[in-house]
Scaffold this active site. Structure first.
Site, short mmCIF file in Angstrom:
data_model
loop_
_atom_site.label_atom_id
_atom_site.label_comp_id
_atom_site.label_asym_id
_atom_site.label_seq_id
_atom_site.Cartn_x
_atom_site.Cartn_y
_atom_site.Cartn_z
N GLU A 192 0.83 -1.21 0.00
CA GLU A 192 0.00 0.00 0.00
C GLU A 192 0.87 1.27 0.00
O GLU A 192 0.52 2.28 0.60
CB GLU A 192 -0.96 -0.01 1.19
CG GLU A 192 -1.89 -1.20 1.19
CD GLU A 192 -2.87 -1.21 2.36
OE1 GLU A 192 -2.90 -0.22 3.13
OE2 GLU A 192 -3.62 -2.20 2.52
N GLU A 289 -3.86 -9.56 1.89
CA GLU A 289 -4.06 -9.14 3.28
C GLU A 289 -5.54 -9.03 3.55
O GLU A 289 -6.24 -8.23 2.91
CB GLU A 289 -3.37 -7.80 3.54
CG GLU A 289 -2.94 -7.57 4.97
CD GLU A 289 -2.24 -6.23 5.14
OE1 GLU A 289 -2.95 -5.23 5.41
OE2 GLU A 289 -1.01 -6.17 5.00
#
Length: 354
Positions: A192, A289
């Site tokens: 991210e 995730e």
């Protein structure tokens, strides 16, 4: 044609809506729209209320990563005949994420790391995801994964210090492998990083290409990619998809206020279907995730709690477990609690039996 409206999880602060107007085709395909169609027909819309700058959400490495200790090197293993192929997934629990830190943010001992990895293997996972190279992640974590026949998702972590500080991790991985890439399922550059504004999409794409060159020179032929939220990847698809060998994303149902623990599994599955349309030609998608917090404050219909976590994890396993890396092995006491006070409380290893 009838508009198909799909809500996607983007961040802990915003939800985005994609509207896809399908065009009739002669033969059905696995993707409902191309990347260009998504961009032209379905702009990602901002949340109704302005959001503050993104926090360091799910930063899976503590602040010490700015000056990372290098892992101890072992002896060189024999060369490997590893060839590029998609990760082997299936069942209802593909991978577990793992960070080798104590609750205070220090490094666990190599023996503790090895013990954790052995337990993860005993619980039936086929793979383990590592985020970085510090704190014995390679010398103890990845090496223990090999000895317990776990496949390994290696990581190069990009922090708020940027790519220049992350670059030495490429050398760490090459030195650890020493030409033996056995069991390495993929290498993920950044977690991210664009969403958290640690670098731009163009900078990340360039760094991925640089890493690919270094790994290939060291004999690695497996996939190299990066992971973002589905919304962040969609917004930057033209830049990131060309350098991603496999389309992956982090899909956290809790951060969508319309998703309850009971619907977490179907939400994750729907996001993986949407992800197939983001990078055309890369339909073997994975969720790197995913999980649900056991403590914190409510985010709309998303309610944290031990019962809710159990229900959400069960649903994710049922609907998307074979394509998902569960987050995380234990609670991360070293993290800031973040909005809704949930960031520390995603530990879910106890919900998987040995």
């Amino acid at each position: 044609p009838v508009e198909n409206t799909t809500t996607i999880q983007s961040t802990s602060y915003q939800t985005a809506t994609i509207i896809i107007t399908p065009t009739p085709v002669a033969e059905p395909t696995t993707s409902s729209a191309s990347a260009s169609e998504i961009h032209s027909n379905a702009p990602v819309q901002a949340a109704a209320h302005p959001a503050p700058p993104p926090p360091k959400k799910h930063a899976s490495s503590p602040a010490e990563h700015k000056s990372q200790p290098r892992p101890h090197r072992g002896s060189k293993p024999p060369p490997s005949s590893h060839h590029s192929k998609p990760p082997t997934t299936g069942g209802n629990q593909w991978a577990m994420t793992y960070s080798p830190y104590t609750s205070s943010g220090g490094c666990k001992s190599p023996s503790d790391v090895s013990s954790d990895v052995a337990t993860i293997a005993a619980k039936g996972f086929s793979s383990i995801r590592l985020y970085s190279t510090d704190c014995s992640s390679l010398s103890a974590g990845a090496s223990a994964a090999r000895s317990h026949h776990l496949n390994i998702v290696l990581g190069v972590y990009i922090s708020d210090s940027g790519i220049s500080v992350a670059r030495p991790q490429i050398h760490d991985i090459v030195s650890w492998a020493a030409g033996n890439w056995e069991g390495v399922e993929m290498i993920v550059i950044g977690n991210e990083a664009v969403f958290n504004q640690f670098c731009s999409a163009a900078e990340l794409a360039s760094f991925i290409s640089e890493a690919k060159t270094a790994f290939a020179a060291a004999g690695y032929t497996g996939p190299v990619t990066t992971t973002e939220t589905v919304a962040s990847l969609t917004e930057n698809a033209d830049t990131l998809c060309p350098v991603m060998d496999i389309a992956v994303a982090n899909v956290h149902p809790f951060f969508n206020p319309t998703v309850s623990a009971e619907t977490a599994g179907t939400f994750v599955a729907s996001q993986l279907e949407l992800l197939k349309t983001v990078c055309p030609g890369k339909e073997d998608v994975l969720n790197l995730e995913t999980g649900w917090p056991s403590r914190g404050s409510n985010n709309g219909l998303a309610v944290p709690g031990t019962w809710e976590q159990e229900v959400a994890i069960k649903g994710i396993r049922e609907h998307a477990g074979g394509k998902s890396a569960f987050f995380s092995w234990v609670d991360d006491g070293w993290k800031e609690e973040g909005e809704w006070g949930v960031e520390r409380w995603f530990g879910c290893g106890q919900l998987f039996g040995e």
